[in-house]
Design an enzyme around this catalytic site. Structure first.
Site, short mmCIF file in Angstrom:
data_model
loop_
_atom_site.label_atom_id
_atom_site.label_comp_id
_atom_site.label_asym_id
_atom_site.label_seq_id
_atom_site.Cartn_x
_atom_site.Cartn_y
_atom_site.Cartn_z
N GLU A 38 4.25 -12.73 7.41
CA GLU A 38 4.46 -12.51 5.98
C GLU A 38 5.95 -12.42 5.61
O GLU A 38 6.29 -12.42 4.43
CB GLU A 38 3.76 -11.22 5.54
CG GLU A 38 2.24 -11.29 5.70
CD GLU A 38 1.58 -9.98 5.32
OE1 GLU A 38 0.71 -10.02 4.43
OE2 GLU A 38 1.92 -8.94 5.92
N TYR A 69 3.36 -7.03 -24.61
CA TYR A 69 2.81 -7.43 -23.31
C TYR A 69 3.69 -8.45 -22.61
O TYR A 69 3.72 -8.52 -21.39
CB TYR A 69 1.36 -7.90 -23.40
CG TYR A 69 1.04 -8.87 -24.50
CD1 TYR A 69 1.37 -10.22 -24.40
CD2 TYR A 69 0.37 -8.45 -25.63
CE1 TYR A 69 1.06 -11.11 -25.40
CE2 TYR A 69 0.05 -9.33 -26.65
CZ TYR A 69 0.39 -10.67 -26.52
OH TYR A 69 0.09 -11.56 -27.51
N VAL A 88 1.95 -3.22 -0.81
CA VAL A 88 1.51 -3.34 -2.19
C VAL A 88 1.63 -2.00 -2.89
O VAL A 88 1.89 -1.93 -4.10
CB VAL A 88 0.06 -3.90 -2.31
CG1 VAL A 88 0.01 -5.34 -1.86
CG2 VAL A 88 -0.94 -3.04 -1.58
N GLU A 89 1.48 -0.92 -2.15
CA GLU A 89 1.62 0.43 -2.71
C GLU A 89 3.02 0.65 -3.28
O GLU A 89 3.18 1.20 -4.37
CB GLU A 89 1.31 1.49 -1.65
CG GLU A 89 -0.13 1.53 -1.20
CD GLU A 89 -0.48 0.55 -0.07
OE1 GLU A 89 -1.59 0.67 0.47
OE2 GLU A 89 0.34 -0.35 0.25
N LYS A 114 -3.73 -8.80 -3.32
CA LYS A 114 -3.35 -9.95 -2.52
C LYS A 114 -4.62 -10.77 -2.27
O LYS A 114 -5.44 -10.40 -1.44
CB LYS A 114 -2.73 -9.50 -1.20
CG LYS A 114 -1.34 -8.91 -1.35
CD LYS A 114 -0.81 -8.33 -0.05
CE LYS A 114 -0.51 -9.38 0.97
NZ LYS A 114 0.09 -8.80 2.21
#
Length: 140
Positions: A38, A69, A88-89, A114
Site C-alpha cells: 500500500e 457542501y 483510515v482512523e 476502502k
C-alpha cells in the site's frame, strides 16, 4: 473503564437551530495503508460526511452565509493530498478536526471506506462522530 452507549447526535434539530449537511460517496484517491503493497501508491477511498450546521434560514438565498457542501468536499480533498496516512482512523480524525474548525459546524459524522480492502466485502473502514468542544468562555 466501562464504555456506555451514547445517544445519537441529532444532525438536524429545529429546536437547537441545526440543519443536516451531507455528502455521500465522495471518491478520492489517497495514499493510505500500513502494508508494504500500500506504500507509494494511491487507493480509492470513499467518504461520507454528515455535519450538524447552523440553521441556514437566516442566510436567505446567500450561499456565502451557509456551510457549503462544496467547501466540505474540498477540505476532504485538501487533507487527502497532504500525504500518506497509515490508518483510515487517522484520516477520519483529521477530517473531523478540519471540518469542526468552522464555528458553524457543531458535530460531524465521518465514514471512511476502502472498497475491496477485505475479500468478499464491498468495503471496510471506520465511522466516527465528533462534537465541537464547548467554548469555556460561553456561559452554560
Amino acid at each position: 473503564m466501562t464504555k456506555s452507549f451514547v445517544t445519537p447526535v441529532g444532525f438536524a434539530d429545529a429546536q437547537q437551530g441545526l440543519a443536516h449537511l451531507f455528502v455521500r460517496g465522495l471518491v478520492v484517491e489517497a495514499e493510505i495503508g500500513v502494508w508494504a503493497h500500500e506504500k507509494g501508491r494511491r487507493q480509492i477511498v470513499r467518504i461520507d460526511l454528515d455535519l450538524a450546521v447552523d440553521d441556514p434560514r437566516a442566510a436567505g438565498d446567500d450561499h456565502k452565509k451557509v456551510v457549503c457542501y462544496e467547501w466540505a468536499s474540498n477540505e476532504v480533498r485538501d487533507i487527502v493530498a497532504t500525504g500518506h496516512f497509515n490508518l483510515v482512523e487517522r484520516l477520519a480524525e483529521c477530517l473531523a478536526e478540519r471540518l469542526l474548525s468552522d464555528a458553524r459546524v457543531h458535530a460531524v459524522r465521518i465514514r471512511v471506506e476502502k472498497p475491496g480492502a477485505i475479500r468478499g466485502a464491498d468495503a471496510a473502514g471506520i465511522e466516527i462522530v465528533r462534537l465541537r468542544a464547548p467554548n469555556p468562555e460561553t456561559p452554560l
